[in-house]
Design an enzyme around this catalytic site. Sequence first.
Site, PDB file in Angstrom:
ATOM      1  N   TYR A 135       0.870  -1.188   0.000  1.00  0.00           N
ATOM      2  CA  TYR A 135       0.000   0.000   0.000  1.00  0.00           C
ATOM      3  C   TYR A 135       0.896   1.224   0.000  1.00  0.00           C
ATOM      4  N   THR A 138       2.093   6.991   1.539  1.00  0.00           N
ATOM      5  CA  THR A 138       2.961   8.013   2.141  1.00  0.00           C
ATOM      6  C   THR A 138       4.166   8.352   1.254  1.00  0.00           C
ATOM      7  N   GLU A 424      -0.739   4.543  10.015  1.00  0.00           N
ATOM      8  CA  GLU A 424      -2.196   4.548   9.854  1.00  0.00           C
ATOM      9  C   GLU A 424      -2.812   5.798  10.488  1.00  0.00           C
TER      10      GLU A 424
HETATM   11  C1  LIG Z   1       3.927  -7.781  15.824  1.00  0.00           C
HETATM   12  C2  LIG Z   1       2.645  -7.604  14.998  1.00  0.00           C
HETATM   13  C3  LIG Z   1       2.617  -7.720  13.593  1.00  0.00           C
HETATM   14  C4  LIG Z   1       1.390  -7.645  12.784  1.00  0.00           C
HETATM   15  C5  LIG Z   1       0.044  -7.579  13.417  1.00  0.00           C
HETATM   16  C6  LIG Z   1      -1.107  -7.279  12.459  1.00  0.00           C
HETATM   17  C7  LIG Z   1      -2.241  -6.501  13.124  1.00  0.00           C
HETATM   18  C8  LIG Z   1      -3.053  -5.668  12.216  1.00  0.00           C
HETATM   19  C9  LIG Z   1      -2.408  -4.399  11.801  1.00  0.00           C
HETATM   20  C10 LIG Z   1      -2.218  -4.270  10.330  1.00  0.00           C
HETATM   21  C11 LIG Z   1      -0.819  -4.010   9.911  1.00  0.00           C
HETATM   22  C12 LIG Z   1      -0.345  -2.689  10.313  1.00  0.00           C
HETATM   23  C13 LIG Z   1       0.948  -2.423   9.628  1.00  0.00           C
HETATM   24  C14 LIG Z   1       1.186  -0.990   9.480  1.00  0.00           C
HETATM   25  C15 LIG Z   1       0.462  -0.404   8.334  1.00  0.00           C
HETATM   26  C16 LIG Z   1       0.635   1.052   8.261  1.00  0.00           C
HETATM   27  C17 LIG Z   1       0.096   1.510   6.952  1.00  0.00           C
HETATM   28  C18 LIG Z   1      -0.003   3.002   6.810  1.00  0.00           C
HETATM   29  O1  LIG Z   1       0.430   3.752   7.618  1.00  0.00           O
HETATM   30  S1  LIG Z   1      -0.787   3.510   5.393  1.00  0.00           S
HETATM   31  C19 LIG Z   1      -0.821   5.260   5.435  1.00  0.00           C
HETATM   32  C20 LIG Z   1      -1.756   5.782   6.446  1.00  0.00           C
HETATM   33  N1  LIG Z   1      -1.873   7.201   6.316  1.00  0.00           N
HETATM   34  C21 LIG Z   1      -2.698   7.918   7.056  1.00  0.00           C
HETATM   35  O2  LIG Z   1      -3.368   7.396   7.915  1.00  0.00           O
HETATM   36  C22 LIG Z   1      -2.787   9.355   6.721  1.00  0.00           C
HETATM   37  C23 LIG Z   1      -3.570  10.147   7.725  1.00  0.00           C
HETATM   38  N2  LIG Z   1      -4.247  11.257   7.094  1.00  0.00           N
HETATM   39  C24 LIG Z   1      -5.559  11.209   6.702  1.00  0.00           C
HETATM   40  O3  LIG Z   1      -6.219  10.194   6.861  1.00  0.00           O
HETATM   41  C25 LIG Z   1      -6.163  12.436   6.061  1.00  0.00           C
HETATM   42  O4  LIG Z   1      -5.173  13.207   5.444  1.00  0.00           O
HETATM   43  C26 LIG Z   1      -6.916  13.302   7.094  1.00  0.00           C
HETATM   44  C27 LIG Z   1      -8.124  12.503   7.571  1.00  0.00           C
HETATM   45  C28 LIG Z   1      -6.029  13.662   8.248  1.00  0.00           C
HETATM   46  C29 LIG Z   1      -7.388  14.597   6.438  1.00  0.00           C
HETATM   47  O5  LIG Z   1      -8.172  14.337   5.330  1.00  0.00           O
HETATM   48  P1  LIG Z   1      -8.548  15.501   4.280  1.00  0.00           P
HETATM   49  O6  LIG Z   1      -9.289  14.861   3.181  1.00  0.00           O
HETATM   50  O7  LIG Z   1      -7.356  16.252   3.931  1.00  0.00           O
HETATM   51  O8  LIG Z   1      -9.368  16.573   5.060  1.00  0.00           O
HETATM   52  P2  LIG Z   1     -10.569  16.817   6.040  1.00  0.00           P
HETATM   53  O9  LIG Z   1     -10.096  16.639   7.427  1.00  0.00           O
HETATM   54  O10 LIG Z   1     -11.104  18.134   5.662  1.00  0.00           O
HETATM   55  O11 LIG Z   1     -11.660  15.731   5.710  1.00  0.00           O
HETATM   56  C30 LIG Z   1     -12.604  15.889   4.704  1.00  0.00           C
HETATM   57  C31 LIG Z   1     -13.808  15.070   5.057  1.00  0.00           C
HETATM   58  O12 LIG Z   1     -13.472  13.684   4.951  1.00  0.00           O
HETATM   59  C32 LIG Z   1     -13.817  13.031   6.157  1.00  0.00           C
HETATM   60  N3  LIG Z   1     -12.863  11.948   6.338  1.00  0.00           N
HETATM   61  C33 LIG Z   1     -11.529  12.020   6.503  1.00  0.00           C
HETATM   62  N4  LIG Z   1     -11.015  10.784   6.584  1.00  0.00           N
HETATM   63  C34 LIG Z   1     -12.046   9.918   6.438  1.00  0.00           C
HETATM   64  C35 LIG Z   1     -12.132   8.515   6.442  1.00  0.00           C
HETATM   65  N5  LIG Z   1     -11.049   7.751   6.601  1.00  0.00           N
HETATM   66  N6  LIG Z   1     -13.353   7.958   6.274  1.00  0.00           N
HETATM   67  C36 LIG Z   1     -14.443   8.708   6.146  1.00  0.00           C
HETATM   68  N7  LIG Z   1     -14.414  10.055   6.126  1.00  0.00           N
HETATM   69  C37 LIG Z   1     -13.233  10.640   6.282  1.00  0.00           C
HETATM   70  C38 LIG Z   1     -13.708  14.095   7.225  1.00  0.00           C
HETATM   71  O13 LIG Z   1     -14.420  13.737   8.363  1.00  0.00           O
HETATM   72  C39 LIG Z   1     -14.285  15.279   6.500  1.00  0.00           C
HETATM   73  O14 LIG Z   1     -15.693  15.138   6.509  1.00  0.00           O
HETATM   74  P3  LIG Z   1     -16.641  16.429   6.512  1.00  0.00           P
HETATM   75  O15 LIG Z   1     -16.268  17.209   7.739  1.00  0.00           O
HETATM   76  O16 LIG Z   1     -16.354  17.138   5.253  1.00  0.00           O
HETATM   77  O17 LIG Z   1     -18.008  15.840   6.600  1.00  0.00           O
HETATM   78  C1  LIG Z   2       6.497   1.474  10.794  1.00  0.00           C
HETATM   79  C2  LIG Z   2       5.729   2.284   9.809  1.00  0.00           C
HETATM   80  C3  LIG Z   2       5.054   1.625   8.791  1.00  0.00           C
HETATM   81  C4  LIG Z   2       4.386   2.369   7.809  1.00  0.00           C
HETATM   82  N1  LIG Z   2       3.767   1.709   6.781  1.00  0.00           N
HETATM   83  C5  LIG Z   2       3.214   2.424   5.783  1.00  0.00           C
HETATM   84  C6  LIG Z   2       2.641   1.761   4.648  1.00  0.00           C
HETATM   85  O1  LIG Z   2       2.612   0.522   4.559  1.00  0.00           O
HETATM   86  N2  LIG Z   2       2.128   2.526   3.662  1.00  0.00           N
HETATM   87  C7  LIG Z   2       2.124   3.883   3.710  1.00  0.00           C
HETATM   88  O2  LIG Z   2       1.647   4.503   2.767  1.00  0.00           O
HETATM   89  N3  LIG Z   2       2.619   4.534   4.797  1.00  0.00           N
HETATM   90  C8  LIG Z   2       3.170   3.848   5.818  1.00  0.00           C
HETATM   91  N4  LIG Z   2       3.690   4.492   6.915  1.00  0.00           N
HETATM   92  C9  LIG Z   2       3.655   5.953   6.966  1.00  0.00           C
HETATM   93  C10 LIG Z   2       2.687   6.472   8.016  1.00  0.00           C
HETATM   94  O3  LIG Z   2       1.371   6.259   7.651  1.00  0.00           O
HETATM   95  C11 LIG Z   2       2.964   7.959   8.261  1.00  0.00           C
HETATM   96  O4  LIG Z   2       4.249   8.063   8.809  1.00  0.00           O
HETATM   97  C12 LIG Z   2       1.910   8.544   9.158  1.00  0.00           C
HETATM   98  O5  LIG Z   2       0.697   8.682   8.490  1.00  0.00           O
HETATM   99  C13 LIG Z   2       2.348   9.900   9.763  1.00  0.00           C
HETATM  100  O6  LIG Z   2       2.639  10.797   8.791  1.00  0.00           O
HETATM  101  P1  LIG Z   2       4.003  11.643   8.762  1.00  0.00           P
HETATM  102  O7  LIG Z   2       5.120  10.682   8.831  1.00  0.00           O
HETATM  103  O8  LIG Z   2       3.886  12.528   7.586  1.00  0.00           O
HETATM  104  O9  LIG Z   2       4.010  12.487  10.079  1.00  0.00           O
HETATM  105  P2  LIG Z   2       3.922  14.061  10.198  1.00  0.00           P
HETATM  106  O10 LIG Z   2       2.576  14.512   9.791  1.00  0.00           O
HETATM  107  O11 LIG Z   2       5.070  14.696   9.505  1.00  0.00           O
HETATM  108  O12 LIG Z   2       4.052  14.223  11.768  1.00  0.00           O
HETATM  109  C14 LIG Z   2       5.094  14.960  12.424  1.00  0.00           C
HETATM  110  C15 LIG Z   2       4.485  15.698  13.607  1.00  0.00           C
HETATM  111  O13 LIG Z   2       3.627  16.720  13.134  1.00  0.00           O
HETATM  112  C16 LIG Z   2       2.382  16.686  13.805  1.00  0.00           C
HETATM  113  N5  LIG Z   2       1.325  17.132  12.878  1.00  0.00           N
HETATM  114  C17 LIG Z   2       1.202  16.876  11.560  1.00  0.00           C
HETATM  115  N6  LIG Z   2       0.103  17.461  11.069  1.00  0.00           N
HETATM  116  C18 LIG Z   2      -0.496  18.095  12.087  1.00  0.00           C
HETATM  117  C19 LIG Z   2      -1.693  18.882  12.215  1.00  0.00           C
HETATM  118  N7  LIG Z   2      -2.498  19.092  11.194  1.00  0.00           N
HETATM  119  N8  LIG Z   2      -1.981  19.392  13.418  1.00  0.00           N
HETATM  120  C20 LIG Z   2      -1.199  19.152  14.484  1.00  0.00           C
HETATM  121  N9  LIG Z   2      -0.058  18.405  14.424  1.00  0.00           N
HETATM  122  C21 LIG Z   2       0.277  17.888  13.249  1.00  0.00           C
HETATM  123  C22 LIG Z   2       2.205  15.226  14.199  1.00  0.00           C
HETATM  124  O14 LIG Z   2       1.357  15.112  15.327  1.00  0.00           O
HETATM  125  C23 LIG Z   2       3.636  14.826  14.526  1.00  0.00           C
HETATM  126  O15 LIG Z   2       3.902  15.165  15.865  1.00  0.00           O
HETATM  127  C24 LIG Z   2       4.362   3.776   7.889  1.00  0.00           C
HETATM  128  C25 LIG Z   2       5.015   4.434   8.959  1.00  0.00           C
HETATM  129  C26 LIG Z   2       5.695   3.698   9.903  1.00  0.00           C
HETATM  130  C27 LIG Z   2       6.402   4.426  11.013  1.00  0.00           C
END
Ligand SMILES: CCCCCCCCCCCCCCCCCC(=O)SCCNC(=O)CCNC(=O)[C@H](O)C(C)(C)COP(=O)(O)OP(=O)(O)OC[C@H]1O[C@@H](n2cnc3c(N)ncnc32)[C@H](O)[C@@H]1OP(=O)(O)O
Ligand SMILES: Cc1cc2nc3c(=O)[nH]c(=O)nc-3n(C[C@H](O)[C@H](O)[C@H](O)COP(=O)(O)OP(=O)(O)OC[C@H]3O[C@@H](n4cnc5c(N)ncnc54)[C@H](O)[C@@H]3O)c2cc1C
Length: 664
Positions: A135, A138, A424
């Site tokens: 996936y 990032t 995530e």
């Molecule tokens: C030893 C153990 C080993 C294994 C064990 C296994 C166990 C299981 C675990 C699985 C494996 C885990 C491995 C690690 C995987 C990591 C993968 C990643 O990190 S992948 C990368 C992960 N990366 C991240 O997580 C990135 C984080 N950043 C974000 O998700 C977005 O940029 C954002 C949400 C912060 C802003 O979004 P943006 O569009 O800029 O702006 P707005 O805020 O303006 O929102 C607009 C509107 O959308 C709405 N809405 C938003 N989100 C959602 C949603 N999901 N849905 C629905 N709605 C949503 C929101 O409410 C709003 O609604 P409204 O008010 O208009 O009604």
């Molecule tokens: C072990 C690991 C596995 C990963 N696996 C994947 C993967 O499989 N696929 C993938 O796509 N990604 C993956 N990622 C990436 C991961 O999803 C991002 O690192 C995560 O979403 C955080 O984003 P960033 O690194 O840009 O942090 P940043 O946003 O740069 O965060 C830095 C600091 O800024 C602060 N900050 C940022 N924005 C704001 C805001 N709006 N308001 C206040 N504070 C803020 C945060 O709180 C934090 O303290 C992985 C990361 C790690 C560490």
Amino acid sequence: MEGVDYLADERKKAEFDVNEMKIVWAGSRHNFELSDRISKLVANDPGFSKEGRTMLPRKELFKNTLRKATYAWKRIIELRLSEEEAAKLRHFVDEPAFTDLHWGMFIPAIKGQGTDEQQKKWLPLAYKMQIIGCYAQTELGHGSNVQGLETTATFDPQTDEFVIHSPTLTSSKWWPGGLGKVSTHAVVYARLITNGKDYGINGFIVQLRSLEDHKPLPGVTVGDIGLKFGNGAYNTMDNGVLRFDHVRIPRDQMLMRVSQVTREGKYVQSDVPRQLLYGTMVYVRQTIVSDASNALSRAVCIATRYSAVRRQFGSQNGGQEIQVIDYKTQQNRLFPLLASAYAFRFVGEWLKWLYTDVTQRLQANDFSTLPEAHACTAGLKSLTTTATADGIEECRKLCGGHGYLCSSGLPELFAVYVPACTYEGDNTVLLLQVARFLMKTVSQLGSGKKPVGTIAYMGRIEHLMQCRSDVKQAKDWLKPSAVVEAFEARAARMSVACAQNLSKFDNPEEGFAELAADLAEAAVAHCQLIVVSKFIEKLQQDIPGEGVKQQLEVLCGIYYLFLLHKHQGDFLGTGYITSKQASLANDQLRALYSQLRPNAISLVDAFNYTDHFLDSILGRYDGNVYPKLYEAAWKDPLNQSDIADGFHEYIRPLLKQQLRTARL
Ligand SMILES: CCCCCCCCCCCCCCCCCC(=O)SCCNC(=O)CCNC(=O)[C@H](O)C(C)(C)COP(=O)(O)OP(=O)(O)OC[C@H]1O[C@@H](n2cnc3c(N)ncnc32)[C@H](O)[C@@H]1OP(=O)(O)O
Ligand SMILES: Cc1cc2nc3c(=O)[nH]c(=O)nc-3n(C[C@H](O)[C@H](O)[C@H](O)COP(=O)(O)OP(=O)(O)OC[C@H]3O[C@@H](n4cnc5c(N)ncnc54)[C@H](O)[C@@H]3O)c2cc1C
């Protein structure tokens, strides 16, 4: 001595049926039997041995993980395991690997964002592991801000293809697990450009490596991003970097459930909300919440067993010293973590239900519960992973010096787990999503729109703004209604205070930025209310087994009273309780610790972990800690000879020099 159970006396003290508690912990008899069978299968298979893994250099560590993951797949096929059994087997193998992302994100992304036709084409290949996927969202420059991603996917109508390109250094994909050295394919998130217009982020299936010789395809630069925190730990995973130089893919490799591009290059938006593009993240956040209780319970199991084995101070007349678990300070640090493990288990179960419900609704084009599902998954992911990472570290400290040894299992558990606070979705960024949801709810209160689900309490805002706790004596804090109202009033008042402060700003976005720290605290209060309520709801169910429900009541009380004590400032500051009532809560908390104490070992036995899974000398089921620690020390490579490598080069000349100086 082998075969002796040093914790037998502790186990005899249990006041409940441990076997029934095992079923409650597992969620059902079926889940218990499944976990029990598969964990033993893994523990008894030398192919899954964990021996020496923290000692391996990176290349060997990684190769060993490839071997294990492939062996796991071989066993899954040979034993004809179902999807559910296979997932359990990977869980108990207990080593982060590319397969986590293949099964956990690549496949769910295609399922959630691909059309039926796309699913038909790609899923069978992925299910048989004829392709391996990751996936890739990032980038080096952007992770949290998904809309800020820079990779482009430009439609070329001449050839009916998308051109995937990394225009800047910061647009390099950075972090995706499984990408660095293994994946043949990726779901790549890129800006969709057609007819010169940028339509924002979309997912695309892109082949990265040859299926023949595994070489990167032309235009693809890919590798590992380097060593990460901890010894062993998450370094079994090949988190990767990826750049594209005008790589062409057929148009039909754009995931087209949410929006499409036609043969002519016209962009068409389906009638499903664009947020579904973020659906994979919602799914994985929900699984991370379920996983939090696995990680926390594991650390707590180690720290609890060791705390019963370890003795310090207090011996009189040559008698035994005191078990450290009997110190109130140890209980005050340990028992809330034990209670949190159970609390997260039950909220995880509930969140799974919520996720299934929202998925069924989405299939029927009912999008009404999506905002709540997003707020719950984001908020609970943040709350549970923060508490779990902190909790594992606390368990390490609870084990004193021996907790710092890798053989305690705790350093590696922490190093593997702690990135869950970042991946995530960074935990603060996710809390701010919850805060947006709360502020929207408060602003709509006068509009006649009735808040439902986890936010239903806001519908009683007038009462919650005025009511006062009626607790008069410590045991009144055991009444569920008193507790729920306390947490509701605190959460509602904190949200309303934020909304009032926000209304003082002309520009709401400016206000939101200025008040972000308060907003994050209001979000925590709301999420804690959810966990407390779900624990209390669980206790309203029929729970069989002698004494089981009573133990869960004690754990639930410890969970909420500890939170109340820790966040006393919120409860007092919002005026719901008095300092006298806060003090009564603390009295009740201490009383509950005493009730829990005789049951502590059996409550961690109920997790039913094998010694293989725990991988901890301190957490051994039989409590036979000291001989095993002593034995393990001698297995360290440094102890392979009495004279250290380097003695002749470095130590000897030093000693000689001192001899010379002494003679002078
Ligand atoms: C030893 C153990 C080993 C294994 C064990 C296994 C166990 C299981 C675990 C699985 C494996 C885990 C491995 C690690 C995987 C990591 C993968 C990643 O990190 S992948 C990368 C992960 N990366 C991240 O997580 C990135 C984080 N950043 C974000 O998700 C977005 O940029 C954002 C949400 C912060 C802003 O979004 P943006 O569009 O800029 O702006 P707005 O805020 O303006 O929102 C607009 C509107 O959308 C709405 N809405 C938003 N989100 C959602 C949603 N999901 N849905 C629905 N709605 C949503 C929101 O409410 C709003 O609604 P409204 O008010 O208009 O009604
Ligand atoms: C072990 C690991 C596995 C990963 N696996 C994947 C993967 O499989 N696929 C993938 O796509 N990604 C993956 N990622 C990436 C991961 O999803 C991002 O690192 C995560 O979403 C955080 O984003 P960033 O690194 O840009 O942090 P940043 O946003 O740069 O965060 C830095 C600091 O800024 C602060 N900050 C940022 N924005 C704001 C805001 N709006 N308001 C206040 N504070 C803020 C945060 O709180 C934090 O303290 C992985 C990361 C790690 C560490």
